[in-house]
Design a protein around this motif. Structure first.
Motif, PDB file in Angstrom:
ATOM      1  N   GLY A 252      -4.055   7.082 -21.557  1.00 23.05           N
ATOM      2  CA  GLY A 252      -5.207   6.615 -20.802  1.00 23.05           C
ATOM      3  C   GLY A 252      -4.954   6.432 -19.320  1.00 23.05           C
ATOM      4  O   GLY A 252      -5.867   6.066 -18.566  1.00 23.05           O
ATOM      5  N   ARG A 253      -3.734   6.701 -18.861  1.00 22.94           N
ATOM      6  CA  ARG A 253      -3.381   6.546 -17.443  1.00 22.94           C
ATOM      7  C   ARG A 253      -3.218   7.914 -16.799  1.00 22.94           C
ATOM      8  O   ARG A 253      -2.656   8.825 -17.401  1.00 22.94           O
ATOM      9  CB  ARG A 253      -2.068   5.763 -17.326  1.00 22.94           C
ATOM     10  N   ASN A 254      -3.726   8.049 -15.580  1.00 23.64           N
ATOM     11  CA  ASN A 254      -3.614   9.310 -14.851  1.00 23.64           C
ATOM     12  C   ASN A 254      -2.150   9.557 -14.477  1.00 23.64           C
ATOM     13  O   ASN A 254      -1.575   8.841 -13.658  1.00 23.64           O
ATOM     14  CB  ASN A 254      -4.472   9.251 -13.583  1.00 23.64           C
ATOM     15  N   ALA A 255      -1.556  10.595 -15.073  1.00 24.26           N
ATOM     16  CA  ALA A 255      -0.135  10.883 -14.839  1.00 24.26           C
ATOM     17  C   ALA A 255       0.127  11.407 -13.438  1.00 24.26           C
ATOM     18  O   ALA A 255       1.278  11.444 -12.986  1.00 24.26           O
ATOM     19  CB  ALA A 255       0.364  11.902 -15.871  1.00 24.26           C
ATOM     20  N   PHE A 256      -0.917  11.819 -12.708  1.00 29.05           N
ATOM     21  CA  PHE A 256      -0.746  12.317 -11.351  1.00 29.05           C
ATOM     22  C   PHE A 256      -0.852  11.209 -10.307  1.00 29.05           C
ATOM     23  O   PHE A 256      -0.654  11.471  -9.121  1.00 29.05           O
ATOM     24  CB  PHE A 256      -1.805  13.378 -11.032  1.00 29.05           C
ATOM     25  N   HIS A 257      -1.173   9.987 -10.716  1.00 30.59           N
ATOM     26  CA  HIS A 257      -1.453   8.930  -9.750  1.00 30.59           C
ATOM     27  C   HIS A 257      -0.293   7.947  -9.625  1.00 30.59           C
ATOM     28  O   HIS A 257       0.301   7.536 -10.636  1.00 30.59           O
ATOM     29  CB  HIS A 257      -2.705   8.157 -10.152  1.00 30.59           C
ATOM     30  N   GLU A 258       0.028   7.600  -8.381  1.00 31.11           N
ATOM     31  CA  GLU A 258       1.008   6.548  -8.114  1.00 31.11           C
ATOM     32  C   GLU A 258       0.518   5.735  -6.916  1.00 31.11           C
ATOM     33  O   GLU A 258       0.445   6.264  -5.791  1.00 31.11           O
ATOM     34  CB  GLU A 258       2.376   7.147  -7.807  1.00 31.11           C
ATOM     35  N   PRO A 259       0.177   4.470  -7.109  1.00 26.36           N
ATOM     36  CA  PRO A 259      -0.335   3.647  -6.007  1.00 26.36           C
ATOM     37  C   PRO A 259       0.671   3.596  -4.853  1.00 26.36           C
ATOM     38  O   PRO A 259       1.866   3.415  -5.056  1.00 26.36           O
ATOM     39  CB  PRO A 259      -0.517   2.272  -6.644  1.00 26.36           C
ATOM     40  N   GLY A 260       0.178   3.801  -3.644  1.00 27.19           N
ATOM     41  CA  GLY A 260       1.021   3.706  -2.455  1.00 27.19           C
ATOM     42  C   GLY A 260       1.779   4.963  -2.107  1.00 27.19           C
ATOM     43  O   GLY A 260       2.325   5.083  -1.006  1.00 27.19           O
ATOM     44  N   ALA A 261       1.838   5.936  -3.030  1.00 29.16           N
ATOM     45  CA  ALA A 261       2.538   7.193  -2.737  1.00 29.16           C
ATOM     46  C   ALA A 261       1.696   8.058  -1.804  1.00 29.16           C
ATOM     47  O   ALA A 261       0.476   7.886  -1.697  1.00 29.16           O
ATOM     48  CB  ALA A 261       2.832   7.944  -4.037  1.00 29.16           C
ATOM     49  N   GLU A 262       2.350   9.002  -1.123  1.00 35.57           N
ATOM     50  CA  GLU A 262       1.620   9.907  -0.243  1.00 35.57           C
ATOM     51  C   GLU A 262       0.560  10.660  -1.034  1.00 35.57           C
ATOM     52  O   GLU A 262       0.846  11.243  -2.093  1.00 35.57           O
ATOM     53  CB  GLU A 262       2.583  10.906   0.408  1.00 35.57           C
ATOM     54  N   PHE A 263      -0.666  10.614  -0.546  1.00 37.88           N
ATOM     55  CA  PHE A 263      -1.823  11.213  -1.207  1.00 37.88           C
ATOM     56  C   PHE A 263      -2.101  10.595  -2.577  1.00 37.88           C
ATOM     57  O   PHE A 263      -2.874  11.140  -3.368  1.00 37.88           O
ATOM     58  CB  PHE A 263      -1.676  12.734  -1.367  1.00 37.88           C
ATOM     59  N   GLY A 264      -1.440   9.478  -2.889  1.00 37.77           N
ATOM     60  CA  GLY A 264      -1.596   8.857  -4.194  1.00 37.77           C
ATOM     61  C   GLY A 264      -1.004   9.683  -5.319  1.00 37.77           C
ATOM     62  O   GLY A 264      -1.331   9.487  -6.492  1.00 37.77           O
ATOM     63  N   LEU A 265      -0.098  10.605  -4.964  1.00 35.78           N
ATOM     64  CA  LEU A 265       0.408  11.594  -5.918  1.00 35.78           C
ATOM     65  C   LEU A 265       1.749  11.153  -6.496  1.00 35.78           C
ATOM     66  O   LEU A 265       2.712  10.921  -5.758  1.00 35.78           O
ATOM     67  CB  LEU A 265       0.548  12.945  -5.208  1.00 35.78           C
ATOM     68  N   SER A 266       1.827  11.080  -7.815  1.00 36.94           N
ATOM     69  CA  SER A 266       3.043  10.644  -8.490  1.00 36.94           C
ATOM     70  C   SER A 266       4.103  11.743  -8.474  1.00 36.94           C
ATOM     71  O   SER A 266       3.834  12.895  -8.131  1.00 36.94           O
ATOM     72  CB  SER A 266       2.731  10.279  -9.940  1.00 36.94           C
ATOM     73  N   ARG A 267       5.320  11.378  -8.885  1.00 39.94           N
ATOM     74  CA  ARG A 267       6.398  12.367  -9.016  1.00 39.94           C
ATOM     75  C   ARG A 267       5.994  13.446 -10.023  1.00 39.94           C
ATOM     76  O   ARG A 267       6.239  14.644  -9.802  1.00 39.94           O
ATOM     77  CB  ARG A 267       7.690  11.674  -9.461  1.00 39.94           C
ATOM     78  N   THR A 268       5.372  13.042 -11.112  1.00 36.94           N
ATOM     79  CA  THR A 268       4.900  14.022 -12.102  1.00 36.94           C
ATOM     80  C   THR A 268       3.911  14.988 -11.466  1.00 36.94           C
ATOM     81  O   THR A 268       3.969  16.205 -11.695  1.00 36.94           O
ATOM     82  CB  THR A 268       4.240  13.306 -13.294  1.00 36.94           C
ATOM     83  N   GLY A 269       2.991  14.459 -10.662  1.00 36.57           N
ATOM     84  CA  GLY A 269       2.022  15.317  -9.987  1.00 36.57           C
ATOM     85  C   GLY A 269       2.680  16.303  -9.048  1.00 36.57           C
ATOM     86  O   GLY A 269       2.293  17.480  -8.971  1.00 36.57           O
ATOM     87  N   ARG A 270       3.701  15.845  -8.330  1.00 36.25           N
ATOM     88  CA  ARG A 270       4.408  16.727  -7.398  1.00 36.25           C
ATOM     89  C   ARG A 270       5.167  17.817  -8.155  1.00 36.25           C
ATOM     90  O   ARG A 270       5.197  18.974  -7.739  1.00 36.25           O
ATOM     91  CB  ARG A 270       5.354  15.907  -6.524  1.00 36.25           C
ATOM     92  N   GLN A 271       5.775  17.446  -9.264  1.00 34.44           N
ATOM     93  CA  GLN A 271       6.489  18.443 -10.070  1.00 34.44           C
ATOM     94  C   GLN A 271       5.510  19.457 -10.668  1.00 34.44           C
ATOM     95  O   GLN A 271       5.821  20.653 -10.775  1.00 34.44           O
ATOM     96  CB  GLN A 271       7.263  17.739 -11.183  1.00 34.44           C
ATOM     97  N   PHE A 272       4.328  18.983 -11.055  1.00 36.25           N
ATOM     98  CA  PHE A 272       3.305  19.871 -11.610  1.00 36.25           C
ATOM     99  C   PHE A 272       2.891  20.906 -10.564  1.00 36.25           C
ATOM    100  O   PHE A 272       2.805  22.110 -10.854  1.00 36.25           O
ATOM    101  CB  PHE A 272       2.101  19.047 -12.056  1.00 36.25           C
TER     102      PHE A 272
END
Length: 445
Positions: A252-272
């Motif tokens: 239920g959590r957006n795997a691409f989202h990380e609060p405070g990260a650049e563009f709100g993009l998580s490590r998983t999102g960057r790897q994707f």
């Protein structure tokens, strides 16, 4: 599943549905259909309906032609343009072998397999497509100049315009089929429109795209117009893309989202994103499967020609759209390379497979490009490490053919047929002698 069966049977009886169309598509993405009567529904659900698979592009070989269509009851909808009296319903189908196993050649099976592999890791895959297409006053005939239904441009409000009436009717039909629309507007080209479908899981979205293309064509014909999803029908005007927003959720959590990260993009999102970029040339033949597709990709006008990503860069292949910091579900990745004529099942399968490969292998994301890549020189692009997408279908097939990821994702049968089919398209294209060749070389020598 049994509840869905019962619900379909009740709806068919209550709404006086007299015909049920079983929809599926071939490997190229062409919609196929057979009609059955309500009396055959229970047999279809329990046993499947037999078809000759050897007559369908890429499905099977002649000596093993028997196949079964098993309708997915969760996809049942009535077809609004067929009327309410003695109406027509439709269901998307899975294609099975005679012993009830999923057919290796079924594009829906390919995407389902990728989704199931992601689900085994706790990941749910979602897509939200922005589908562009052209409306013309008549169909294509050799020697005839295509005439768009209007001369409007991007976001133009056309008073009493046929495009507005058209989009309204299409959206009404789609919503009656439980396909939700987010936006619609006139696009850049004359007679060009865009309708964006609301996000849903990847398999449902691919089903919805097949239905969408059918609705668009039916409404156009009803208004004495012709709709086309051809990637580049007019060389002087923009092509029709299908920019697609991709996202993944875990618990239920957006795997691409990380609060405070650049563009709100998580490590998983960057790897994707890194996976999408590293394998872009390999899957390009699937997301852009026609000779004509490369006239869109290499026709400028915001079509992505180079393997880059960026935040506010609409010439990039992958863009990270603006996200609302307070809304974690809004973090997503926009892939801008796909055109509207792709097979959506195969296109989503290879895109998610490439992104997931990046996550599994922990690919590092290269620097983004915020410049308009088209305006850079070749030397500047080389210095920045920016590689081009294949410039034509033949070059795309060369990379596709050597890709282990594509062979693994599509399966041997789809992979081999797709390769043969597209090499044949390229051969037939090369056999043509065009008017441009006569203009440049008839009087040479």
């Amino acid at each position: 599943m049994e509840r869905h069966h019962d619900a379909v049977l009740r709806t068919v009886a209550e709404k006086d549905v007299r015909f049920i169309r079983l929809w599926f598509c071939d490997v190229v993405g062409t919609l196929k259909s057979i009609a059955i009567s309500p009396e055959d529904l229970e047999t279809a659900f329990d046993e499947g309906i037999g078809i000759d698979g050897s007559t369908i592009e890429g499905f099977t070989r002649a000596y093993e032609s028997d196949m079964l269509l098993r309708p997915d009851p969760a996809t049942f909808q009535t077809l609004p343009w067929r009327g309410e009296v003695e109406g027509t319903g439709r269901m998307m189908c899975d294609v099975l072998t005679p012993d009830g196993e999923p057919a290796a050649s079924d594009p829906r099976r390919v995407l389902r397999s990728v989704s199931e592999r992601a689900a085994d890791k706790g990941l749910d895959l979602f897509a939200h497509p922005e589908i562009e297409f052209y409306l013309f006053k008549e169909g294509y005939e050799p020697g005839r100049t295509l005439t768009p239904v209007d001369t409007a441009g991007y976001f133009d409000h056309v008073h009493k315009g046929q495009g507005q009436d058209f989009r309204r009717t299409v959206i009404q039909y789609l919503e009656q089929m439980n396909i939700q629309v987010e936006f619609s507007h006139h696009e850049n080209g004359p007679g060009q429109n865009e309708i964006d479908l609301r996000y849903a899981d990847a398999l449902t979205t691919a089903d919805n795209i097949l239905s969408f293309r059918t609705v668009v064509k039916e409404v156009a014909l009803g208004m004495d117009q012709v709709a086309t999803f051809m990637p580049k029908p007019m060389i002087e005007h923009p092509g029709s893309g299908m920019h697609t927003h991709l996202s993944m959720f875990q618990g239920g959590r957006n795997a691409f989202h990380e609060p405070g990260a650049e563009f709100g993009l998580s490590r998983t999102g960057r790897q994707f994103i890194a996976g999408l970029l590293r394998h872009a040339a390999e899957y390009c033949a699937v997301t852009n499967q026609f000779v004509n597709s490369y006239k869109r990709l290499w026709g400028a006008q915001e079509a992505p020609s180079f393997i880059t990503w960026g935040h506010n860069n609409r010439s990039a292949l992958v863009r990270v759209p603006f996200h609302k910091p307070t809304k974690g579900t809004s973090s997503r990745v926009e892939f801008r390379g796909t055109d509207s004529a792709c097979n959506p099942y195969l296109a989503f399968a290879v895109l998610f497979a490439a992104g997931l490969k990046g996550v599994e292998e922990e690919y590092e994301l290269p620097e983004g490009a915020e410049d308009t890549v088209w305006e850079l020189t070749d030397r500047e692009r080389r210095t920045m490490g920016i590689e081009p997408l294949p410039t034509d279908l033949y070059r795309a097939l060369e990379v596709f053919e050597s890709s282990e990821l594509m062979a693994e994702t599509l399966g041997e049968q789809v992979f081999e047929f797709f390769l043969r089919n597209k090499h044949d398209e390229w051969r037939r294209y090369r056999e043509q002698v065009t008017s441009r060749e006569f203009e440049t070389s008839f009087f040479a020598g």
